[in-house]
Design a protein around this motif. Structure first.
Motif, mmCIF file in Angstrom:
data_model
loop_
_atom_site.group_PDB
_atom_site.id
_atom_site.type_symbol
_atom_site.label_atom_id
_atom_site.label_comp_id
_atom_site.label_asym_id
_atom_site.label_seq_id
_atom_site.Cartn_x
_atom_site.Cartn_y
_atom_site.Cartn_z
ATOM 1 N N ILE A 1 20.974 -5.466 -12.042
ATOM 2 C CA ILE A 1 22.168 -5.166 -12.821
ATOM 3 C C ILE A 1 22.484 -6.229 -13.885
ATOM 4 N N PRO A 2 22.357 -7.529 -13.609
ATOM 5 C CA PRO A 2 22.675 -8.484 -14.678
ATOM 6 C C PRO A 2 21.868 -8.266 -15.948
ATOM 7 N N ARG A 3 20.591 -7.945 -15.828
ATOM 8 C CA ARG A 3 19.793 -7.687 -17.025
ATOM 9 C C ARG A 3 20.336 -6.466 -17.772
ATOM 10 N N LYS B 1 24.837 4.086 -17.714
ATOM 11 C CA LYS B 1 24.376 5.009 -16.677
ATOM 12 C C LYS B 1 23.590 4.272 -15.595
ATOM 13 N N ILE B 2 22.679 3.386 -16.010
ATOM 14 C CA ILE B 2 21.818 2.710 -15.047
ATOM 15 C C ILE B 2 22.624 1.800 -14.125
ATOM 16 N N VAL B 3 23.640 1.135 -14.661
ATOM 17 C CA VAL B 3 24.498 0.323 -13.792
ATOM 18 C C VAL B 3 25.078 1.201 -12.684
ATOM 19 N N GLY B 4 25.572 2.373 -13.051
ATOM 20 C CA GLY B 4 26.112 3.275 -12.043
ATOM 21 C C GLY B 4 25.056 3.736 -11.052
ATOM 22 N N ILE B 5 23.869 4.051 -11.537
ATOM 23 C CA ILE B 5 22.795 4.516 -10.657
ATOM 24 C C ILE B 5 22.360 3.426 -9.689
ATOM 25 N N PHE C 1 36.034 -1.127 -22.817
ATOM 26 C CA PHE C 1 35.600 -2.177 -21.895
ATOM 27 C C PHE C 1 36.527 -3.383 -21.967
ATOM 28 N N ASP C 2 36.944 -3.750 -23.176
ATOM 29 C CA ASP C 2 37.864 -4.885 -23.325
ATOM 30 C C ASP C 2 39.167 -4.628 -22.584
ATOM 31 N N ALA C 3 39.617 -3.380 -22.596
ATOM 32 C CA ALA C 3 40.913 -3.054 -22.004
ATOM 33 C C ALA C 3 40.843 -2.771 -20.504
ATOM 34 N N ASN C 4 39.657 -2.443 -19.976
ATOM 35 C CA ASN C 4 39.581 -1.929 -18.610
ATOM 36 C C ASN C 4 38.748 -2.751 -17.637
ATOM 37 N N ILE C 5 37.764 -3.479 -18.117
ATOM 38 C CA ILE C 5 36.892 -4.233 -17.211
ATOM 39 C C ILE C 5 37.285 -5.701 -17.269
ATOM 40 N N PRO C 6 37.704 -6.278 -16.135
ATOM 41 C CA PRO C 6 38.176 -7.668 -16.131
ATOM 42 C C PRO C 6 37.159 -8.639 -16.722
ATOM 43 N N ALA C 7 37.662 -9.624 -17.420
ATOM 44 C CA ALA C 7 36.804 -10.572 -18.122
ATOM 45 C C ALA C 7 35.873 -11.312 -17.185
ATOM 46 N N ASP C 8 36.325 -11.609 -15.954
ATOM 47 C CA ASP C 8 35.463 -12.368 -15.059
ATOM 48 C C ASP C 8 34.239 -11.559 -14.642
ATOM 49 N N LEU C 9 34.374 -10.244 -14.542
ATOM 50 C CA LEU C 9 33.210 -9.418 -14.231
ATOM 51 C C LEU C 9 32.267 -9.341 -15.422
ATOM 52 N N ARG C 10 32.823 -9.222 -16.609
ATOM 53 C CA ARG C 10 31.978 -9.130 -17.801
ATOM 54 C C ARG C 10 31.259 -10.452 -18.069
ATOM 55 N N SER C 11 31.933 -11.557 -17.845
ATOM 56 C CA SER C 11 31.274 -12.842 -18.115
ATOM 57 C C SER C 11 30.147 -13.107 -17.137
ATOM 58 N N ALA C 12 30.229 -12.472 -15.954
ATOM 59 C CA ALA C 12 29.167 -12.629 -14.956
ATOM 60 C C ALA C 12 28.135 -11.508 -15.082
ATOM 61 N N MET C 13 28.147 -10.801 -16.205
ATOM 62 C CA MET C 13 27.212 -9.712 -16.442
ATOM 63 C C MET C 13 27.249 -8.686 -15.314
ATOM 64 N N GLY C 14 28.443 -8.306 -14.952
ATOM 65 C CA GLY C 14 28.594 -7.313 -13.907
ATOM 66 C C GLY C 14 28.967 -7.908 -12.575
ATOM 67 N N GLY C 15 28.893 -9.211 -12.466
ATOM 68 C CA GLY C 15 29.276 -9.869 -11.219
ATOM 69 C C GLY C 15 28.241 -9.701 -10.134
ATOM 70 N N SER C 16 28.495 -10.248 -8.979
ATOM 71 C CA SER C 16 27.573 -10.144 -7.862
ATOM 72 C C SER C 16 28.178 -9.221 -6.803
ATOM 73 N N PHE C 17 27.323 -8.520 -6.112
ATOM 74 C CA PHE C 17 27.741 -7.605 -5.039
ATOM 75 C C PHE C 17 27.346 -8.197 -3.700
ATOM 76 N N GLU C 18 28.130 -7.881 -2.708
ATOM 77 C CA GLU C 18 27.757 -8.233 -1.345
ATOM 78 C C GLU C 18 26.960 -7.080 -0.759
#
Length: 331
Positions: free
Chosen positions: A290-292, A269-273, A313-330
């Motif tokens: 978000i990374p924390r 929920k917090i990631v979405g918020i 999550f394994d089936a839907n969220i790409p591994a590169d985003l998960r390995s970056a703990m959510g990735g970075s946003f611009e």
């Protein structure tokens, strides 16, 4: 930290005059993630806090109801000194400047003592009959986790199986629903930036409880020990969970499974918020948190109780985003 300029609420002079605070010095304070604003008032050696919760975006009535209930049950909420709910104005007892977060940043050796005080407050809260609040229903849990789909996944531009996401959460959360009846009062935002130290490490005051519901005992422990805004050492988390279990006699296996369930639910929920705060409200600073939150979510998903959600999550969220703990946003 204070803002250099902030327009004062409409009708403030009249409100302060009626409350006996006419002529007070008004100090605007840094805001939070909501539309509420806070001011510290000074007059003749006294201080008070002013909450400005202007309609239509805010309504102080839930805060007033929760504060009254907490105070009536010997929980340390700020006293209500004056109120004008239709205008969104509330004058509150001033708990001072010493947030739990600020103290621990300066005195990390006090972590065990301060967190034990916060856990003991939850033990007292959970000994009470539940307050006059709505139930934390499955529908509400699911509404909250959908924020991840609506904001995070949309911001990433990734296609996901939304019906399967909801079904996975229904399966994962179903076992705890019976264990949260009759339930306890859940403050819902119980963490180090909403707890004030009032003269000693164990004397602590509560803030930001207007969204209280009746729900599961583990929820506020998750909020406190899987804090989105500061790193809680794993040793502190483990010690506080053990302390709570000793004080309450809760079944360790069942409780820790539900703690993981609600940890994953809250962190998703917090990631979405936080993404919503960036995209909708222009508050890009929340992206840095978000990374924390993502890392805590991944840890919760490793618990067997979260197997359906982890598989999604394994089936839907790409591994590169998960390995970056959510990735970075611009931003």
């Amino acid at each position: 930290m204070t803002q250099t300029r902030a327009p004062l609420p409409q009708g403030l002079d009249e409100f302060l005059a009626a409350a006996g605070w006419s002529g007070a010095t008004i100090e605007p304070l840094l805001g939070d993630a909501s539309f509420r604003r806070y001011f510290r008032l000074h007059k003749e050696g006294r201080s008070a806090m002013l909450m400005d919760a202007p309609p239509p975006n805010e309504d102080p009535t839930p805060f007033l109801r929760a504060a009254s209930w907490l105070d009536a049950n010997a929980m340390r909420a700020p006293r209500i000194m004056a109120q004008d709910a239709p205008r969104g104005l509330v004058l509150l007892e001033d708990f001072g400047h010493q947030r739990m977060r600020d103290h621990l940043d300066e005195h990390p050796a006090d972590e065990m003592t301060v967190y034990r005080g916060a856990i003991d407050a939850l033990v007292r809260l959970h000994d009470l009959p539940p307050g006059p609040f709505l139930n934390y229903s499955l529908a509400e849990y699911l509404r909250e986790v959908r924020l991840f789909l609506e904001w995070y996944c949309t911001a990433r531009g990734i296609y996901v199986d939304a019906p399967a996401f909801v079904a996975a959460w229904e399966e994962a959360l179903a076992p705890l629903l019976g264990r949260q009846r009759p339930g306890v009062t859940v403050l819902r935002d119980y963490h180090a930036e909403n707890i004030m130290l009032l003269g000693s490490l164990e004397d602590q005051g509560l803030l930001d409880f207007q969204d209280a519901l009746v729900g599961h005992r583990a929820y506020d422990l998750v909020s406190l020990l899987q804090d989105a805004r500061r790193d809680v050492p794993h040793a502190v988390e483990a010690a506080m969970l053990a302390h709570y279990l000793r004080e309450t006699g809760a079944d360790p296996e069942l409780f820790l499974a539900d703690y993981a369930r609600l940890g994953a639910q809250r962190n998703v929920k917090i990631v979405g918020i936080f993404v919503r705060l960036w995209r909708r409200d222009g508050k890009a600073r929340y992206l840095d948190l978000i990374p924390r939150v993502w890392a805590q979510m991944e840890r919760d998903l490793r618990h067997p109780a979260l197997a359906p959600v982890a598989a999604w999550f394994d089936a839907n969220i790409p591994a590169d985003l998960r390995s970056a703990m959510g990735g970075s946003f611009e931003a």
